[in-house]
Design an enzyme around this catalytic site. Structure first.
Site, mmCIF file in Angstrom:
data_model
loop_
_atom_site.group_PDB
_atom_site.id
_atom_site.type_symbol
_atom_site.label_atom_id
_atom_site.label_comp_id
_atom_site.label_asym_id
_atom_site.label_seq_id
_atom_site.Cartn_x
_atom_site.Cartn_y
_atom_site.Cartn_z
ATOM 1 N N ASN A 70 -5.065 -8.323 -6.924
ATOM 2 C CA ASN A 70 -5.138 -7.051 -5.374
ATOM 3 C C ASN A 70 -3.662 -6.814 -6.070
ATOM 4 O OD1 ASN A 70 -7.009 -8.443 -4.443
ATOM 5 N ND2 ASN A 70 -5.990 -10.379 -5.014
ATOM 6 N N LEU A 71 -3.703 -5.470 -5.243
ATOM 7 C CA LEU A 71 -3.185 -5.000 -4.971
ATOM 8 C C LEU A 71 -1.689 -5.079 -4.557
ATOM 9 C CD1 LEU A 71 -2.324 -1.402 -5.200
ATOM 10 C CD2 LEU A 71 -3.119 -1.297 -3.010
ATOM 11 N N ASP A 72 -0.455 -5.014 -5.280
ATOM 12 C CA ASP A 72 0.628 -5.211 -5.082
ATOM 13 C C ASP A 72 0.608 -7.081 -4.761
ATOM 14 O OD1 ASP A 72 1.542 -3.044 -4.763
ATOM 15 O OD2 ASP A 72 1.080 -2.176 -2.645
ATOM 16 N N GLU A 73 0.023 -7.673 -5.732
ATOM 17 C CA GLU A 73 -0.185 -9.334 -4.588
ATOM 18 C C GLU A 73 0.458 -9.894 -5.736
ATOM 19 O OE1 GLU A 73 -3.219 -10.656 -2.284
ATOM 20 O OE2 GLU A 73 -2.558 -9.515 -0.117
ATOM 21 N N GLY A 122 -0.078 -1.144 0.130
ATOM 22 C CA GLY A 122 -0.102 0.161 -0.020
ATOM 23 C C GLY A 122 0.846 1.349 0.061
#
Lengths: 278, 278, 278, 278
Positions: A221-224, A196
């Site tokens: 999925n953010l940064d995943e 994040g």
């Protein structure tokens, strides 16, 4: 004489290497490098070979397909510059590193354009004779802004990779799906720590002794998304978060360029939200 | 079901992988891991496969030999503990690390004995129920001293590796030849920098910002045998040479244990005074 | 001639260095090393000096207190072996590394005892003539088990540090408070990634390319105490989680021993859930 | 309010810190950072402080000189951009990294010019509005070529540092003396290993598992000046020497830029062919 990169992933079974190497042998191909991996958990087989010889690409592809017919993904690639678009915001270090490498002939890539939601980087990009496209997000909602980007991207008939060189906006699921496993991001932390916003501030607050950067394919999925490359540097108590940020830039640019190079050289398989890299 | 490590080096030619993988396939073997490398300069092919299946070792060896008859070196190895002898002098860190790993079951090795030219380490070794053999060099010339060591070593019918865990005496050519590519040394510098005596003092005098350690097979040129593993740590102006020495110990033990592990797992090919490591 | 370590933390104000160095000068002390740091966010001043000279410890302490009277924490320490207790469970690598370092005279420590909730490590510890205390948790709730440990610890009149060398049970708040900033843990991940159970499995599932270990003081939030030291190693797709675990051990032991050494040499200030380390 | 960097080296004696900090205190200065080091071998004291307050530079310098009169070197520096000249040959990576950092405002430097003995880099440098000066060595002996460079450099009234960003010619003693401790070079090996020509070829032939780069001040012994910064990367048997060279570039540029930054921020003392770096 042509050189090809052969990438195969398939359900593992006895004889795969035998069958594939027999195709190479029968077609009188040299194997320049050959890497294999079997993921035991999922029984998946991965192979990347570089071969040369006197054969058409399509014929080689068909020979392999005929030899291992069951549900294998087979790619036969004749090395050539890939088409990439870079997206950035205001920071210069990651973009600049790619521009210099491109100029030095280190990258197997044509940079079609640099897109930014600010115009700070225009002057730099112009000097490299690469189109700079300023698409401001001001006054637009996320979907409207992305539509403008998509409209621009649609003017190219073929884009191999979109490189987010510190592009500081979150992409919508729609955008990401459109370019599945084609968007390479640099996240300024050692993922999965500090997902994040402002990871350096988070790292500083936590009092870590090492900071890092992670390059990954983008998914919803953010940064995943699947991790391609990571690197770290040591810090200490004397680093404020802005010092971490400054030092972190050196890691970010190295990691992003390393990931991009792996992608351009067709060295990455994506699988189960992970990467297999040869 | 038996598991084998198959190590092959040969002059490279088209079809080697095909021929070898055909042997595996015909004998209904699973390939667990497979690594290959071709050294272009010398046209040498290296391959290490781990396979399992229902076949005798000798039969597998013969099948491969029949398939690739020309001057290949072929080893088929059933994994088992290797016999090692450790030689040390006075320092405890490298020896201690191996003893603890051995005790923890981390090493595929039987430690037959620890030989030292001093008796400082006797108390430690005794606690691990490993024979400690004190062979002093005092009053002996180099050849006489080594003869005593050789006499002792000759009591074992099979020694796979001799590990020099900070053994601080130079071995004669005769000794080295007797155990060609079987003696693993740890040199306390980042070779080839600082060959010879007291490398930390040399490093300190030179004002380096990084120090390291190198594990290598011993040949007849001091510190010039094939390198197996290297590692480094950062230092700064505040490090006196004794600080470098102290910090260096942590690298030395890690590097020596890593090299030993590679040897025990049959992962090293020696070639042209270099190593190929899978 | 005596040598002292002087540790001071205080609210920062002009003249602190002046006042303290004046005390050193007036008392004819040599400054061997001197490190200072000011945390701008909190306006906190930290200083560690090593001095020698002809003065009593109490008198030096009083002189400094008189010079900087306002709410400073002042410690004057005559270097001597500190008393430590090690707690472990079943794994040998971290404990073994400390035992060997202790035996080699690398640590400024007396190891009072090794406590474990299993007896697997008894044989190893016995060899080093260190009391092994087996306090099983079976049939006890957490409070009862810890009470037994506390009862045992209470037999010592002075414990400087408790080292959790892969002690695999979570400590209660009561236990932690009793030994505030005296319990040093090794967590087998690069915190704050992979807090909690089986971090190697978590790391494997996430597909990271780097794994690490973190040594930290224990507080009441699991794995969230002040970080002392961290280190990492690169991994790749060929590492299953057990391979990560195996490789991770080498990092764990190095990081824990490094943190312990820093503590024993009075180099750590704890502050705002972080550490300042000189 | 002005900020100053105070750099002092002197023969060590009791009371130095006291006397200097008294000057700071009497003049009502804030100490922002303060670093000290005593080299025991030579009894030399080094100190770097960053202070701010309401005082003229000359007056601060005089106050310190008066306080510690004996043979100390005292520098009081008001931070400002330093003047640098870059010398390069054909390779772009090290120069490009500096240009991008300069453009991004990361460097406290004015780049006066880039001098090269080839014109390959002219197009790149031109884009950054920095004078590119092509001074070919063809048909000239070393002294004549250097005289032309010196003539050009003499047109500037003040040059703080000359940065050799892969300048592939050896400088004469006369040139080096003229710019003592002002010429920063990047050597493409982990010095002192592989001094001289084509270190990557040397490293490849030796079979090393780590390669590195070293930034150092230039003195009259080739590659033997005081080391400022070093960094390494791991390689393996699959790296030919050109692969090492390619990978090495990433280390070279990082190390050179790091050394340059340290110099620009007045963090380096040169002493006994070594550096003390705060």
């Amino acid at each position: 004489m042509s050189q090809y990169r052969v990438l195969i992933d398939a359900n593992d079974e006895k004889g795969l290497v035998h069958k594939i190497s027999t195709v190479f042998y029968k077609n009188d191909l040299n194997i320049l490098t050959n890497s294999e991996f079997v993921d035991k958990d999922s029984n998946k087989f991965f192979m990347r070979s570089v071969v040369d010889g006197d054969i058409e690409l399509d014929r080689l592809h068909k020979s392999i397909s005929d030899a291992i017919p069951n549900s294998a993904n087979i790619e036969v690639i004749a090395p050539k510059n890939k088409n990439i678009v870079i997206m950035a915001t205001k920071e210069m270090h990651a973009l600049g590193d790619i521009l210099i490498r491109h100029e030095a002939g280190e990258l197997e890539a044509n940079i079609l354009a640099v897109i930014s939601n600010y115009n700070d980087l225009e002057s730099l990009v112009d000097r490299f004779n690469i189109p700079f496209v300023y698409i401001s997000h001001e006054g637009l909602n996320r979907a409207e802004h992305e539509q403008k980007i998509i409209d621009y991207l649609s003017t190219f008939k073929d884009i191999d990779y979109i490189v987010l060189a510190k592009y500081m906006r979150i992409l919508t699921p729609g955008f990401v799906e459109r370019y599945e496993n084609k968007i390479i991001n640099i996240h300024h932390s050692f993922l999965p720590a500090f997902i994040g916003a402002n990871p350096y501030k988070q790292a500083y607050d936590r009092g870590v002794k090492i900071i890092g950067a992670t390059s990954h394919f983008v998914n919803n999925n953010l940064d995943e998304g699947p991790i391609i490359a990571q690197e770290v540097i040591h810090v200490n108590h004397a680093y404020g978060w802005r010092d971490m940020q400054r030092s972190g830039k050196d890691v970010e640019k190295v990691v992003l360029s390393r990931a991009l190079k792996l992608a351009l050289e067709d060295r990455i398989f994506v699988f189960a939200n992970k990467t297999v890299i040869f």
